[in-house]
Design a protein around this motif. Structure first.
Motif, short mmCIF file in Angstrom:
data_model
loop_
_atom_site.label_atom_id
_atom_site.label_comp_id
_atom_site.label_asym_id
_atom_site.label_seq_id
_atom_site.Cartn_x
_atom_site.Cartn_y
_atom_site.Cartn_z
N GLN A 23 25.33 5.00 18.91
CA GLN A 23 25.15 3.99 19.96
C GLN A 23 26.36 3.96 20.89
O GLN A 23 26.22 3.92 22.11
CB GLN A 23 24.96 2.60 19.32
N LEU A 24 27.56 3.97 20.30
CA LEU A 24 28.78 3.89 21.10
C LEU A 24 28.95 5.11 22.00
O LEU A 24 29.53 5.01 23.10
CB LEU A 24 29.99 3.75 20.17
N SER A 25 28.43 6.27 21.57
CA SER A 25 28.59 7.49 22.36
C SER A 25 27.86 7.42 23.70
O SER A 25 28.12 8.24 24.59
CB SER A 25 28.08 8.70 21.56
N HIS A 26 26.96 6.45 23.88
CA HIS A 26 26.30 6.27 25.17
C HIS A 26 27.24 5.65 26.20
O HIS A 26 26.98 5.74 27.41
CB HIS A 26 25.06 5.39 25.02
N TYR A 27 28.31 5.01 25.75
CA TYR A 27 29.19 4.27 26.65
C TYR A 27 30.62 4.83 26.69
O TYR A 27 31.33 4.62 27.68
CB TYR A 27 29.28 2.80 26.22
N VAL A 28 31.02 5.54 25.64
CA VAL A 28 32.40 6.00 25.50
C VAL A 28 32.40 7.50 25.23
O VAL A 28 31.46 8.02 24.60
CB VAL A 28 33.11 5.25 24.35
N ASP A 29 33.43 8.21 25.69
CA ASP A 29 33.46 9.66 25.50
C ASP A 29 33.76 10.03 24.05
O ASP A 29 33.98 9.16 23.19
CB ASP A 29 34.47 10.31 26.46
N THR A 213 39.57 5.47 28.72
CA THR A 213 38.76 5.48 27.50
C THR A 213 39.02 4.23 26.67
O THR A 213 38.09 3.62 26.13
CB THR A 213 39.06 6.73 26.66
N ARG A 216 37.16 1.32 28.22
CA ARG A 216 35.74 1.31 27.90
C ARG A 216 35.50 0.88 26.45
O ARG A 216 34.51 0.20 26.16
CB ARG A 216 35.13 2.69 28.16
N GLN A 219 35.66 -2.79 26.36
CA GLN A 219 34.45 -3.39 26.92
C GLN A 219 33.31 -3.42 25.91
O GLN A 219 32.38 -4.22 26.04
CB GLN A 219 34.03 -2.61 28.17
N HIS A 220 33.38 -2.56 24.90
CA HIS A 220 32.37 -2.52 23.84
C HIS A 220 33.06 -2.74 22.48
O HIS A 220 32.79 -2.04 21.50
CB HIS A 220 31.63 -1.19 23.85
#
Length: 294
Positions: A23-29, A213, A216, A219-220
């Motif tokens: 899930q996190l990989s959709h928002y963070v590299d 990074t 981001r 932010q999550h």
């Protein structure tokens, strides 16, 4: 048989950690998702070590860290960072499932490396369990139904499995270097130092070269925290189990993570399970029984 309970806990928490990382990989590299494993985990690791010392106060000798111990810690920490980064890269591959299946070659690779270079021993039942577990993971990754496999996915998947195997083997070796301590405290020291090293080096690197990074991730932060907590509990289970038992045996039993992952896919992500998964699940159970018997 405490290693069995620790392994099952580790597999369960790792399945959830992988789900949250995806899930996190959709928002963070890739690097941010990798750091999420460690960034909030080290305070838990330190607290766990302090609690153990409070509990074992009258039974614990003075800890002595050998130069070999520190070498194991550093290489294991770097190897796990690389393994995690490669695993996150698999999330973005079209044939993700088989790539993750290849990454789960860790148990087979750990058995081979451990026997050849680290004087580990497996009897016939142990080897049979490891090999059946490898076949089970291949089937569950839909490998049998995907004839086309890119070299990129193959290299990333096997590379991730190899790095995870090296990490696990060196974690056990580091724990054995602290042979004068109870196994829980040996595992806790290794856990605390590995996670602290990983968090420090990645925070420093990203702070200098990729500060965006970290922004981001903040932010999550809720999702990042969930990844860290699951990672801490998974590592606690793995490190404790591997302080008592051979890495190949622990990781083969740990392949029940696949079962947990399928259940998470079905009930958390609302994904349907294929009939072909049933044979793979049966083989995972057979492999688990064999390694416990061994």
């Amino acid at each position: 048989m405490a290693w069995i309970a620790f392994t099952i806990m580790a597999a369960f928490m790792q399945a959830w950690r992988n789900a949250f990382q995806k899930q996190l990989s959709h928002y963070v590299d890739v690097y941010g998702v990798t750091l999420a494993r460690f960034i909030f985990a080290w305070p838990f690791a330190i607290s766990y070590l302090v609690l153990l010392y409070h509990h074992y106060a009258a039974q614990v000798d003075v800890v002595h860290f050998t130069p070999r111990f520190w070498i194991y810690i550093v290489i294991a920490g770097l190897s796990q960072i690389l393994a995690t980064a490669l695993m996150v890269m698999l999330f973005k591959q079209k044939n993700y499932a088989i790539g993750v299946g290849l990454a789960k070659s860790e148990a087979v690779l750990a058995a081979i490396i451990g026997v050849l270079f680290l004087q580990e021993y497996l009897d016939g039942f142990g080897w049979l369990g490891v090999l059946i577990g490898g076949v089970a993971v291949f089937l569950l990754s839909k490998g049998a139904g995907q004839l086309k496999l890119s070299w990129k996915t193959l290299i990333i998947g096997v590379g991730s499995g190899l790095c995870f195997a090296i990490t696990s083997l060196l974690v056990r070796e580091a724990s054995l270097e602290l042979g004068n301590l109870p196994f829980l405290i040996r595992a806790a020291w290794v856990l605390c130092l590995v996670i602290s090293f990983q968090a420090s080096i990645m925070l420093m690197t990203l702070g200098i070269f990729q500060a965006e990074t970290l922004t981001r991730m903040w932010q999550h932060k809720g999702l990042t925290l969930r990844v860290s907590i699951c990672s801490f509990l998974a590592s606690l289970g793995w490190f404790s189990a591997m302080s008592m038992q051979s890495v190949a045996i622990v990781k083969t039993l740990g392949q029940i993570e696949i079962l947990f992952s399928l259940l998470i896919s079905a009930f958390f992500f609302r994904e349907k399970l294929a009939r072909s998964d049933h044979l793979g699940l049966i083989l995972v159970v057979v492999a688990a029984i064999l390694v416990i018997w061994a």
